[in-house]
Write a protein that holds these residues in place. Structure first.
Motif, mmCIF file in Angstrom:
data_model
loop_
_atom_site.group_PDB
_atom_site.id
_atom_site.type_symbol
_atom_site.label_atom_id
_atom_site.label_comp_id
_atom_site.label_asym_id
_atom_site.label_seq_id
_atom_site.Cartn_x
_atom_site.Cartn_y
_atom_site.Cartn_z
ATOM 1 N N GLN A 116 0.835 -1.210 0.000
ATOM 2 C CA GLN A 116 0.000 0.000 0.000
ATOM 3 C C GLN A 116 0.869 1.259 0.000
ATOM 4 O OE1 GLN A 116 -3.255 0.223 -0.361
ATOM 5 N NE2 GLN A 116 -3.672 -1.961 -0.278
ATOM 6 N N GLN A 117 1.963 1.242 0.739
ATOM 7 C CA GLN A 117 2.879 2.388 0.756
ATOM 8 C C GLN A 117 3.491 2.613 -0.623
ATOM 9 O OE1 GLN A 117 5.507 1.144 3.905
ATOM 10 N NE2 GLN A 117 4.319 2.214 5.488
ATOM 11 N N LEU A 118 3.863 1.531 -1.294
ATOM 12 C CA LEU A 118 4.412 1.642 -2.644
ATOM 13 C C LEU A 118 3.383 2.265 -3.580
ATOM 14 C CD1 LEU A 118 6.576 1.046 -4.816
ATOM 15 C CD2 LEU A 118 5.643 -1.277 -4.961
ATOM 16 N N LEU A 119 2.142 1.808 -3.496
ATOM 17 C CA LEU A 119 1.084 2.351 -4.344
ATOM 18 C C LEU A 119 0.872 3.844 -4.132
ATOM 19 C CD1 LEU A 119 -1.714 -0.374 -4.102
ATOM 20 C CD2 LEU A 119 -0.224 0.087 -6.048
ATOM 21 N N LYS A 120 1.090 4.300 -2.912
ATOM 22 C CA LYS A 120 0.814 5.702 -2.573
ATOM 23 C C LYS A 120 2.064 6.580 -2.574
ATOM 24 C CE LYS A 120 -3.242 4.516 0.104
ATOM 25 N NZ LYS A 120 -3.914 4.571 1.396
ATOM 26 N N SER A 121 3.113 6.141 -3.213
ATOM 27 C CA SER A 121 4.352 6.937 -3.264
ATOM 28 C C SER A 121 4.043 8.330 -3.815
ATOM 29 C CB SER A 121 5.394 6.254 -4.148
ATOM 30 O OG SER A 121 5.735 4.999 -3.636
ATOM 31 N N PRO A 122 4.362 9.367 -3.058
ATOM 32 C CA PRO A 122 3.969 10.720 -3.468
ATOM 33 C C PRO A 122 4.878 11.379 -4.511
ATOM 34 C CG PRO A 122 5.037 10.800 -1.332
ATOM 35 C CD PRO A 122 4.924 9.338 -1.719
ATOM 36 N N ASN A 123 6.121 10.919 -4.628
ATOM 37 C CA ASN A 123 7.043 11.550 -5.574
ATOM 38 C C ASN A 123 8.021 10.509 -6.116
ATOM 39 O OD1 ASN A 123 9.316 11.323 -3.690
ATOM 40 N ND2 ASN A 123 8.303 12.955 -2.546
ATOM 41 N N HIS A 124 8.792 10.931 -7.116
ATOM 42 C CA HIS A 124 9.671 9.972 -7.795
ATOM 43 C C HIS A 124 10.770 9.427 -6.895
ATOM 44 C CE1 HIS A 124 11.845 13.769 -8.639
ATOM 45 N NE2 HIS A 124 12.908 13.000 -8.546
ATOM 46 N N THR A 125 11.274 10.211 -5.960
ATOM 47 C CA THR A 125 12.323 9.734 -5.062
ATOM 48 C C THR A 125 11.783 8.650 -4.139
ATOM 49 O OG1 THR A 125 13.463 11.858 -5.156
ATOM 50 C CG2 THR A 125 13.980 10.432 -3.292
ATOM 51 N N ASP A 126 10.618 8.896 -3.558
ATOM 52 C CA ASP A 126 9.990 7.924 -2.670
ATOM 53 C C ASP A 126 9.646 6.648 -3.445
ATOM 54 O OD1 ASP A 126 8.915 7.318 -0.047
ATOM 55 O OD2 ASP A 126 6.934 7.458 -0.977
ATOM 56 N N PHE A 127 9.088 6.803 -4.630
ATOM 57 C CA PHE A 127 8.745 5.657 -5.475
ATOM 58 C C PHE A 127 9.998 4.835 -5.782
ATOM 59 C CE2 PHE A 127 8.176 3.939 -9.849
ATOM 60 C CZ PHE A 127 7.150 3.043 -9.584
ATOM 61 N N TYR A 128 11.069 5.512 -6.161
ATOM 62 C CA TYR A 128 12.315 4.823 -6.516
ATOM 63 C C TYR A 128 12.846 4.012 -5.333
ATOM 64 C CZ TYR A 128 17.032 4.075 -8.280
ATOM 65 O OH TYR A 128 18.199 3.496 -8.701
ATOM 66 N N ARG A 129 12.882 4.601 -4.167
ATOM 67 C CA ARG A 129 13.400 3.907 -2.985
ATOM 68 C C ARG A 129 12.529 2.712 -2.609
ATOM 69 N NH1 ARG A 129 14.970 9.408 0.166
ATOM 70 N NH2 ARG A 129 16.912 9.767 -0.949
ATOM 71 N N ARG A 130 11.227 2.863 -2.719
ATOM 72 C CA ARG A 130 10.334 1.753 -2.398
ATOM 73 C C ARG A 130 10.423 0.646 -3.439
ATOM 74 N NH1 ARG A 130 5.275 5.206 0.134
ATOM 75 N NH2 ARG A 130 6.366 5.629 2.085
ATOM 76 N N MET A 131 10.679 1.011 -4.678
ATOM 77 C CA MET A 131 10.858 -0.006 -5.723
ATOM 78 C C MET A 131 12.141 -0.803 -5.482
ATOM 79 S SD MET A 131 8.331 -0.162 -7.866
ATOM 80 C CE MET A 131 8.960 -0.802 -9.407
ATOM 81 N N ILE A 132 13.197 -0.138 -5.046
ATOM 82 C CA ILE A 132 14.432 -0.861 -4.714
ATOM 83 C C ILE A 132 14.151 -1.854 -3.586
ATOM 84 C CG2 ILE A 132 16.728 -0.654 -3.680
ATOM 85 C CD1 ILE A 132 17.073 1.945 -5.267
ATOM 86 N N ARG A 133 13.419 -1.410 -2.584
ATOM 87 C CA ARG A 133 13.060 -2.299 -1.473
ATOM 88 C C ARG A 133 12.257 -3.492 -1.992
ATOM 89 N NH1 ARG A 133 9.849 0.801 2.249
ATOM 90 N NH2 ARG A 133 11.801 1.729 2.904
ATOM 91 N N ALA A 134 11.325 -3.246 -2.912
ATOM 92 C CA ALA A 134 10.512 -4.324 -3.476
ATOM 93 C C ALA A 134 11.387 -5.328 -4.227
ATOM 94 C CB ALA A 134 9.443 -3.751 -4.401
#
Length: 188
Positions: A116-134
């Motif tokens: 759910q946190q990944l889906l709600k990533s508010p910006n590209h930096t947050d999205f990128y970091r969560r994708m690395i975690r995934a």
């Protein structure tokens, strides 16, 4: 309906570049060290990626086909290059979101909360970091083409001022459908 932003020749070129990382550990290492897409833009590894596939990300295509601004176009390309540097094995069995739910496992690699946190990533930096975690939660075994198409769609949706009027065309809905239908059912 799934968005396939990359045509077959672009998919082939991307797979070739990904495969080339096994023979160019220095490029992979530089990309992995980057903390966000902006860091990637400042590396020679990013320009190696652009030179490897000049026909894949031409300015005209990115602006006309996907309607990205020039700034956004570079973030998309940098994100794809950086994220693929973390992938250890191209696993084409299922989509990226289905892989996050696991297939036939007792427990999903990514928890529902993190998903759910990944889906709600508010910006590209947050999205990128969560994708690395995934990617790390999947032990680096990821569908390279699914990942790249999903990254492009995420940026495309965040660049647009209005959402697609068909919810099934939105990345979050498609990911949620793939994830929750593949999620192992707890049997009590």
């Amino acid at each position: 309906m799934k968005h396939d932003f990359l045509n077959s020749s672009e998919q082939s070129a991307l797979k070739d570049w990904y495969d080339s990382l096994d023979h160019n550990r220095a490029v992979r290492a530089r990309l992995r060290r980057a903390e966000d897409p902006e860091d990637i833009l400042l590396t020679d590894a990013f320009f190696h990626f652009l030179n490897f596939m000049p026909e894949m990300f031409p300015k005209e295509l990115m602006e006309n086909k996907w309607q990205f601004s020039e700034k956004q176009r570079f973030y998309v390309i940098a994100s794809i290059a950086g994220l693929l540097s973390h992938v250890k094995q191209n696993n084409e069995i299922s989509s990226f979101a289905k892989q996050l739910a696991g297939t036939g496992k007792d427990r999903a690699p990514m928890s529902e909360l993190r998903f759910q946190q990944l889906l709600k990533s508010p910006n590209h930096t947050d999205f990128y970091r969560r994708m690395i975690r995934a990617i790390r939660l999947l032990n680096g075994s990821v569908n390279v083409i699914s990942l790249a198409n999903d990254v492009i769609q995420w940026f495309w949706e965040h660049e647009q001022k209005e959402s697609d009027r068909y919810p099934s065309n939105r990345l979050a809905v498609r990911w949620a459908t793939d994830y929750f239908t593949a999620l192992p059912k707890n049997i009590d």
